[in-house]
Write an enzyme that holds these catalytic residues in place. Structure first.
Site, PDB file in Angstrom:
ATOM      1  N   HIS A 199     -10.951  15.204  11.367  1.00 49.88           N
ATOM      2  CA  HIS A 199     -10.097  16.089  10.213  1.00 49.88           C
ATOM      3  C   HIS A 199      -8.731  15.341  10.021  1.00 49.88           C
ATOM      4  O   HIS A 199      -7.764  16.025   9.616  1.00 49.88           O
ATOM      5  CB  HIS A 199      -9.866  17.456  10.744  1.00 49.88           C
ATOM      6  CG  HIS A 199     -10.968  18.408  11.246  1.00 49.88           C
ATOM      7  ND1 HIS A 199     -11.689  19.049  10.178  1.00 49.88           N
ATOM      8  CD2 HIS A 199     -11.895  18.140  12.279  1.00 49.88           C
ATOM      9  CE1 HIS A 199     -12.659  19.545  10.860  1.00 49.88           C
ATOM     10  NE2 HIS A 199     -12.784  19.025  12.152  1.00 49.88           N
ATOM     11  N   SER A 232       5.349  -5.650  -5.427  1.00 47.42           N
ATOM     12  CA  SER A 232       5.530  -4.756  -6.704  1.00 47.42           C
ATOM     13  C   SER A 232       6.314  -5.410  -7.618  1.00 47.42           C
ATOM     14  O   SER A 232       7.263  -6.076  -7.206  1.00 47.42           O
ATOM     15  CB  SER A 232       6.217  -3.456  -6.212  1.00 47.42           C
ATOM     16  OG  SER A 232       6.803  -2.763  -6.995  1.00 47.42           O
ATOM     17  N   LYS A 259       8.316  -3.642  -1.332  1.00 48.27           N
ATOM     18  CA  LYS A 259       6.786  -3.265  -1.216  1.00 48.27           C
ATOM     19  C   LYS A 259       5.888  -4.200  -0.588  1.00 48.27           C
ATOM     20  O   LYS A 259       5.982  -5.366  -1.094  1.00 48.27           O
ATOM     21  CB  LYS A 259       6.428  -2.743  -2.553  1.00 48.27           C
ATOM     22  CG  LYS A 259       6.934  -1.311  -3.000  1.00 48.27           C
ATOM     23  CD  LYS A 259       6.518  -0.341  -2.010  1.00 48.27           C
ATOM     24  CE  LYS A 259       5.066   0.099  -2.099  1.00 48.27           C
ATOM     25  NZ  LYS A 259       4.599   0.702  -3.006  1.00 48.27           N
ATOM     26  N   GLU A 261      -7.405  -1.199  -0.788  1.00 49.10           N
ATOM     27  CA  GLU A 261      -7.416  -0.231  -1.953  1.00 49.10           C
ATOM     28  C   GLU A 261      -8.595  -0.718  -2.951  1.00 49.10           C
ATOM     29  O   GLU A 261      -9.442   0.343  -3.320  1.00 49.10           O
ATOM     30  CB  GLU A 261      -6.140  -0.145  -2.643  1.00 49.10           C
ATOM     31  CG  GLU A 261      -4.955   0.322  -1.723  1.00 49.10           C
ATOM     32  CD  GLU A 261      -3.736   0.429  -2.512  1.00 49.10           C
ATOM     33  OE1 GLU A 261      -3.404   1.302  -3.387  1.00 49.10           O
ATOM     34  OE2 GLU A 261      -3.113  -0.912  -2.377  1.00 49.10           O
TER      35      GLU A 261
END
Lengths: 458, 458, 458, 458
Positions: free
Chosen positions: C155, C276, C282, C289
């Site tokens: 969880h 970025s 970043k 992803e």
């Protein structure tokens, strides 16, 4: 009070409780859950983690619970969340203290994975039996319709004449691969997660090989995190079901077509047809429409489990609870469509008169005429072109190819001789097939025999 | 005996009957079915197709049936196939002959289309209400957490500081479009198929405008074949639901992340958490995991109806019977996940201490530093590069940007001056935002006010 | 002019031609198409359906075409529709008459089925190799991180401590089943449709066993209608790919989480990270992803072929042309995500400092404490409850379990003795695991050795 | 070197670079990207964030880039990742320093959202035009076939006679709703994300209303996090396309059926048909099979974006890059299937002879006979039963209902009188329809007129 409630200071809200409960559907797993608990208790006792008295009390209690469930005298409580907690709590109500030892070295995470694998294994065995029953019905239908020639289609346009038997055996082949997929899936399913506990295994001296063997598993799964996290076996099962569903949707489509007034090849008996509330003359092949339509939900179920598992980190996440309803729905649907297709195929007759009358249209012998030219030494591509012209001529005169005169044929190409008429007409055309797997009479006979033996018909 | 059985000589087999029946789930449409029958009877009487006595008997009978259904005293019979036939047959049992006139100028094809459209219309109204309730809960949560700055993420990497309120209002915006889609769908749904009969309309002098008006429809559908064939409105509805489900799955994911030990930003109350059967310390945000997971079935339901309708010729085909279960499941699921998300958001607190402690990591002020340089006249792309180097330096020294000395900054580029420190640090950074729609305090305040007014809060 | 144009009197319109052509993508099958033609020509000559001179001319011509294609000197023409017709027409351009004999006893229906099966067989072999490469990379990563304890999650809440190696091997297990599915699928694929012709076989004396053997097939398919109609093997392949995609999406999710500032467990090297355009600080784990995101298209591809085949009657229908693009896309995507995940795992390090610091939070030793009580003879369910209370106490005092005094523990239950501290703390907890498949050090070592041997590492 | 590379110390690996690049497909957005940059530059200058000289240099540079792209003289570089970076870098190559100011107060996150919304808006406008073109073609087809009666089907069984015009207008109705869905979607799309920057907006004094207006947007989006995170508009678009695809798949199915030898109702011209490489007589309605089949990929594309977005936290995640290929594929496919269906319907004729001959079978007048009885005062349900018996009698005698003698009819029920024959036979039956939306001649005429006016035909 929840069995996990030690650290909690508030009661779960009603909305959350009813949102989270799964017992309303996972009680379907009760047999597997009880079997798993028995195996676990016996192992715990053997390993000294429970006394023999406790074990016996548990086994007796479980037998009682099973009897109550099967006689309808068991109250499933949604405040007890799921099948596992219902059973454990009921066992505690029944036998007291010993029940509290049952959950030693076990978690609901490995328990549910065990239950589902057992359930799937059994479900696959049942579906394979139903596939065989349908194969038998189709082979029987083939046996009953020896020699019947029907148009074969590509693009739903008439292509070449084939034996109906040949077409029916195509379905049988597809079902055979369907069974194969289920069996391969069963092999991958048949490993035991039990003893993986929450995700990490346990420090208590359990014997996972013992429970695996007791439950008929090939072996315990090798990695406890994997054992509680993954549902790939279930996705594979639902994918195999989806392919079955697609196969049956194709039979459904074909039979709906054939039962139409326009085709008129297939006559379903009244027993497998339904009528209209408004149009008194209607007799609809509803079962096969529904067989076709039900492919949609089986595909939807597959999609559900794929979306469900996408992007979840290891190990168990509560999302996985949602795997059960699509599983149950898919299995039940596939079971039913297999049965209904079987029953439908036992209740149809083929309209030989309509079929026979239809064979004259569509120039089904054109390819055979091209083969004739190949036999005369004309390259196939040239033959194809010559026959194309002959077909155009036949269409313009609105006759069959076999009704063109030799003169007319020779006006297209002088290679034609009198023996061309031995290749023309559907009767001649269908006789010519001889390649392995073709619709030639002896080839089909051989295949039919293969299936009769394999399916133990005869 | 089936009501359509005139031309049939065999009874439907049990397997086919139980396979074909739909009453086990379409009884859910009883209210709509009864309303449609009332409107139809009144119209038939008005048009002289039924006497006023017959009409009154029918209306009274229907009222009685409704009462019985709602009190649980109605027996749904699966041999009567569906909700329509159950009602008609029960009405016949109840009032005799007049009931036999009810199906004049009507078919189950237009009847079920009418029932489903009425049901969807109502379902949409309910879902829109639940969307608003969730929006209110989110806005309330925003009101309760004024001024709380949290890290904003892209790629799950810390990006820039944002107000928590700003993030919560992003959800509210998404829900607003969700409601918009449902409302557009409702407009397209709200046309009446009634009187299209089997597919062709009727030769009897009915008034479709009258029944349409009585049932609250905008108008009758213009084409009877279209009216009974198409389920596009239902697919559109399930697509709108799927988008809602995806939106909620994203909230689910975000809150599960935030409730993790690692983030530690969100504390669900015990009332919306659950525990583990084996691990005594566990407190899991199960409701939001399930909200995330349930997106899968809603998407699966959409897929089911798309596959279902693909490749069906006009007009009604029995496959379409399979549209109802995915519809019901999708609507029920969306209703529940909206409610549970509402309840969950009413039962969370944000851990200001953990959040505040976290803000120092991740260089959330880097972009503001680049804006500083832009204000100094450095082209943005060059500013980006300069700040990149400053970040690299800060990382190598393991400090925040604001802890770099002016000297260090000037070693990268001499443009830096003392005022740079007014742009550094999360507090400064978040204050700088000013563009419309940005996370700037006054912008967010304005948005919050907009929503409070729109949702009639305060 | 089309090669099938004999009976046609109008040219296909441009729109239809460009809509129908498939050569723009099915040219990918050229190698398989040429191989199939070679095998076919050799067989035709052996069976006396073509002279040896013609055969040699064809084989030479095909070799020339292959050379031209591979050197980029072949012009694919969309007016020649597909790869098959492009090759046959080019061959005719090249060698004249003999080329016209190549299509003897063959149709594009069996030809494309043959090409696709050959292509899939090869694709599977390549994917299996890439799976093994990823397994090796993961095992290597495990070898490089011996002894590293990380929190195990359920969880997304901390559950129990596990060895990182154990987690990495869970991925390896999942990939192993993925490979198994592909291999099972390959077995079902590897049968030859060649010689099934349009749908019915042929009257010419061909030898399908000969071509099957030449092309490395297990045997010819038994039924010609089935051979040209079904794409179940392709759906099965895309379903297996979808499961791989889901597995990798889960690794992607996990590693994106671990690379976040909040977890901070995983550091991807700059070489596998991206930045970025606006935020200079970043560093995003983009590859993972995208690995997660690309699962979507692989599932979409599967859905496409399922919808495609649903409800098609036998035998070949033009719809089936649409099977190729999803097939190619699925295979290419899976190949790439396997490679990129491999490369990513070769470019990460684990942040032992952050991981180690994290272990103190989350009461990962609570279950071990329960095991301690079980060893003391307390039934597990009671133990769970006692530990739950201890956890609540620890939380209220904001300390770890191991920091509770014996007195405090005994205030909950007098069973606690001094030796409880040998079970508390993550170090102690992780040492206790001993069950097969658990995260216990010796269990994991054994598993690691198993994989090293299997993957021929060492 | 990457434009974001300031803090990076390693080059991206080739595998990751080619895995991550999107320019190979997102260059399709170049026009929107350039338009967005122009609007942005003009606004930056107006707000004092850029000099007028810089602005002019940028506008000129962009015009030059556009010219190069459109003349094929622009080199797209995959090391520059995407369309945005390609344009910015090329602009820098071209005009130097001023280009570095363009990315002020902008991120690729808001930029791509802006580009995609602009692209979708334009795509919708094009699709709506193509829908209208198809509607016009269908209405024209209806105008060309006045008075042609065809069998209407339910369950693919003959149901009632309908005018072909009525059936064609059913398609037109469905397409009208399809256009409506696209237009609703366009309204929701037409809001501007530009200026939302990475996710939080900006501290620089930009004017989002100005850029929104310049780009033809209704207004700026209200929330910057929402603006860069959500792709709901795109899912909605693909869902609308999926419904169009399903509608066209149904036309495809129907026309493939009608073009079969068995139906024989529809004759596609040679210009929209294709042949077989082996069967010389074949003429296949391939375009409509492909139209049917291509629904699969459009549904697959929808599924892809749903799966893609499921479970992603706010705000931008790299997964979202995967939204573009399904979008482009869906739009292109729908555009093409609309065009091809239009062209196909301009190239078909209906075989009046075959249709007319078919009408005698299937008892299409049975429901009209029931209406006759209703007019005689018999309750409908009883009428249905009586006609059912009449149909059974007709079948047993193998005649049409109109060929039953009055005596035979009266043997079933004495209510029949001579005037029943005015209701029997297809000609009589079709004349009787009169309800709104029915297939009655005047109703259909009215509908046809409605569509002619709406579509500006005549």
């Amino acid at each position: 009070v929840k069995l996990w409630g030690g650290r909690f200071q508030q009661r779960t809200t009603n909305a959350v409780e009813s949102f989270s409960e799964s017992v309303s559907y996972d009680k379907k797993l009760y047999k597997e859950d009880l079997a798993g608990s028995c195996a676990h208790a016996v192992m715990l006792a053997k390993q000294g983690l429970m006394s023999e008295e406790d074990r016996d009390a548990i086994l007796k209690g479980i037998a009682e619970i099973e009897a109550r469930i099967e006689s309808g005298n068991f109250t499933w409580r949604s405040d007890r969340e799921d099948v596992h907690m219902n059973v454990e709590a009921a066992l505690t109500d029944l036998i007291g203290e010993p029940a509290k030892k049952l959950h030693t070295a076990r978690s609901r995470n490995d328990q549910v994975a065990t239950d589902v694998r057992l359930w799937c294994r059994n479900a696959i065995d049942n579906l394979v039996k139903k596939i065989i029953a349908l194969q038998i019905a189709l082979v029987q239908l083939a046996l009953d319709n020896e020699g019947l020639v029907v148009p074969g289609y590509t693009h739903l346009q008439r292509a070449q004449p084939i034996l109906l038997q040949h077409l029916l055996l195509a379905y049988v082949e597809q079902l055979e691969r369907d069974a194969g997929r289920l069996k391969d899936c069963r092999c991958r399913i048949n490993f035991s997660p039990l003893g993986s506990c929450a995700l990490a295994g346990t420090g208590l001296p359990i014997d996972r090989f013992m429970t695996a063997e007791a439950l008929g598993f090939t072996a315990p799964l090798r990695n406890s995190v994997d054992a509680v996290s993954d549902r790939d076996f279930l996705i594979e099962f639902l994918a195999a079901n989806s392919i079955i569903a697609v196969h049956l949707s194709r039979i459904g489509e074909e039979w709906v077509l054939w039962a139409s007034e326009e085709f008129g090849f297939l006559i379903p008996s009244d027993a497998v047809s339904t009528g209209s509330s408004i149009m008194p003359q209607k007799k609809n092949p509803d079962p096969m429409e529904l067989v076709r339509g039900k492919s949609a939900r089986v595909i939807g179920d597959l999609m559900t489990v794929l979306v469900l598992c996408k992007g979840l980190p290891q190990a168990y996440n509560r999302d996985l609870q949602e795997d059960k309803e699509p599983l149950f729905d898919s299995v039940e649907t596939i079971g039913t469509v297999l049965e209904v297709t079987t029953e439908f195929s036992q209740n149809v007759t083929f309209n030989r008169k309509r079929i026979s009358a239809s064979l004259s249209a569509g120039h089904l012998d054109a390819t055979t005429m091209a083969d004739y030219l190949v036999n005369k030494g004309i390259p196939f591509r040239t033959s194809h072109d010559i026959v194309g012209k002959a077909v155009a001529l036949a269409i313009s005169k609105d006759v069959e190819l076999s009704k063109l005169t030799l003169e007319e044929l020779r006006s297209i190409n002088p290679v034609f001789e009198d023996d061309v008429y031995e290749y023309l007409g559907v009767e001649n055309a269908v006789k010519r097939f001889q390649s392995y797997g073709s619709t030639g009479a002896s080839c089909v006979k051989e295949q039919l025999q293969y299936w009769c033996e394999k399916l133990k018909l005869v």
